[in-house]
Design a protein around this motif. Structure first.
Motif, PDB file in Angstrom:
ATOM      1  N   SER A  53       0.858  -1.193   0.000  1.00  0.00           N
ATOM      2  CA  SER A  53       0.000   0.000   0.000  1.00  0.00           C
ATOM      3  C   SER A  53       0.883   1.228   0.000  1.00  0.00           C
ATOM      4  N   SER A  73      -1.477   3.655 -10.816  1.00  0.00           N
ATOM      5  CA  SER A  73      -1.165   2.370 -10.188  1.00  0.00           C
ATOM      6  C   SER A  73      -1.285   1.221 -11.192  1.00  0.00           C
ATOM      7  N   CYS A  74      -2.327   1.236 -12.039  1.00  0.00           N
ATOM      8  CA  CYS A  74      -2.480   0.127 -13.007  1.00  0.00           C
ATOM      9  C   CYS A  74      -1.339   0.112 -14.014  1.00  0.00           C
ATOM     10  N   ASN A  94      -9.759  -1.764 -12.407  1.00  0.00           N
ATOM     11  CA  ASN A  94      -8.596  -1.879 -11.515  1.00  0.00           C
ATOM     12  C   ASN A  94      -7.889  -3.220 -11.525  1.00  0.00           C
ATOM     13  N   CYS A 104      -3.385  -9.258 -10.712  1.00  0.00           N
ATOM     14  CA  CYS A 104      -3.234  -8.145  -9.772  1.00  0.00           C
ATOM     15  C   CYS A 104      -4.554  -7.400  -9.601  1.00  0.00           C
ATOM     16  N   THR A 106      -6.295  -3.861  -7.444  1.00  0.00           N
ATOM     17  CA  THR A 106      -5.961  -2.601  -6.768  1.00  0.00           C
ATOM     18  C   THR A 106      -7.160  -2.113  -5.980  1.00  0.00           C
ATOM     19  N   VAL A 122      -3.289   3.589  -1.875  1.00  0.00           N
ATOM     20  CA  VAL A 122      -3.310   2.768  -3.088  1.00  0.00           C
ATOM     21  C   VAL A 122      -2.812   1.377  -2.701  1.00  0.00           C
ATOM     22  N   ILE A 124      -2.144  -2.515  -3.548  1.00  0.00           N
ATOM     23  CA  ILE A 124      -1.902  -3.368  -4.722  1.00  0.00           C
ATOM     24  C   ILE A 124      -1.584  -4.789  -4.257  1.00  0.00           C
TER      25      ILE A 124
END
Ligand code: BTN
Length: 227
Positions: A53, A73-74, A94, A104, A106, A122, A124
């Motif tokens: 995070s 983030s992606c 996401n 993955c 998010t 954020v 992940i």
């Protein structure tokens, strides 16, 4: 950037929420006992995955840019996977897929103060060396399962943290989408709507064509099912 590495925690997002940090930090854990996903779901977080995070602090954040946090983030995850030889795809909004399976997820949690967004967490969860049982087997995958070998978790973490320090555009994000022009299903509770995926607009809404109409739908309203 301060990085806190934990062996075990309930959820790295919750750890940041409880801690009231006044600076941006990254928290990672080798495993989570109460990993959380979107829409109130849990996120299985066994040893071997990368659970991270990042706390983002905002000054004068323009709320029309909320989707930019998701983009950053992606795309950071996709660039990381490419660095290790994979061909990642984004499933709006996401998820990141490899070989048609989720590798993955998010979870972004924002906090408002006096109507302004002041901080975002954020979270992940990237499947690196972990594997799955039961119904997850058919829908989830990991770098090890796709690549046929184990990966150095700390190397993957380092590349991801590096990529998370960068910003990206919606065009960068859309480059990882290979399902525009295809039939998709929008799921809202018990309702199903078959449509053609057209675009993702700058505010992050999915643009679809259904029954001759163009609709812009937000991820809070519907889930996307790729068919
Ligand atoms: C999803 O796929 O629905 C989102 C999953 C997000 C999981 C990550 S793992 C690190 C962080 N801590 C959590 O409890 N959730 C996020």
């Amino acid at each position: 950037m301060k990085i806190i590495e934990l062996e075990e925690v309930d959820s790295t997002n919750d750890y940041i929420k409880r801690s009231d940090f006044q600076e941006e930090v990254i928290v990672t854990a080798a495993r989570q006992t109460g990993g959380r996903g979107t829409k109130g779901r849990s996120f299985i977080s066994d040893e071997g995955g990368l659970y991270l995070s990042a706390l983002r602090l905002h000054k004068n954040f323009d709320s029309s840019k909320t989707f930019s946090i998701m983009i950053d983030s992606c795309v950071a995850v996709c660039r990381t996977l490419e660095k290790f030889g994979f061909e990642p795809k984004v499933k709006w909004p996401n998820d990141v897929l490899v070989g048609g399976r989720k590798i993955c997820g998010t979870l972004i949690e924002n906090r408002l103060s006096s109507g302004h967004m002041c901080r975002s967490i954020v979270g992940i969860g990237l499947n690196v060396n972990n594997s799955f049982t039961g119904e997850l087997q058919g829908i989830a995958t990991s770098m090890r399962l796709q690549g046929g070998r184990a990966f150095d978790l700390s190397k993957v973490r380092g590349v991801l943290i590096e990529n998370l320090s960068r910003t990206f555009t919606v065009e960068d994000y859309k480059r990882y989408i290979d399902w525009f022009g295809r039939e998709i299903v929008l799921v809202k509770g018990e309702e199903r709507l078959t449509a053609i995926a057209v675009d993702v607009d700058p505010s992050g809404r999915l643009v679809v064509r259904a029954g001759g109409n163009i609709l812009h739908v937000s991820s809070g309203e519907v889930s996307l099912r790729l068919v």
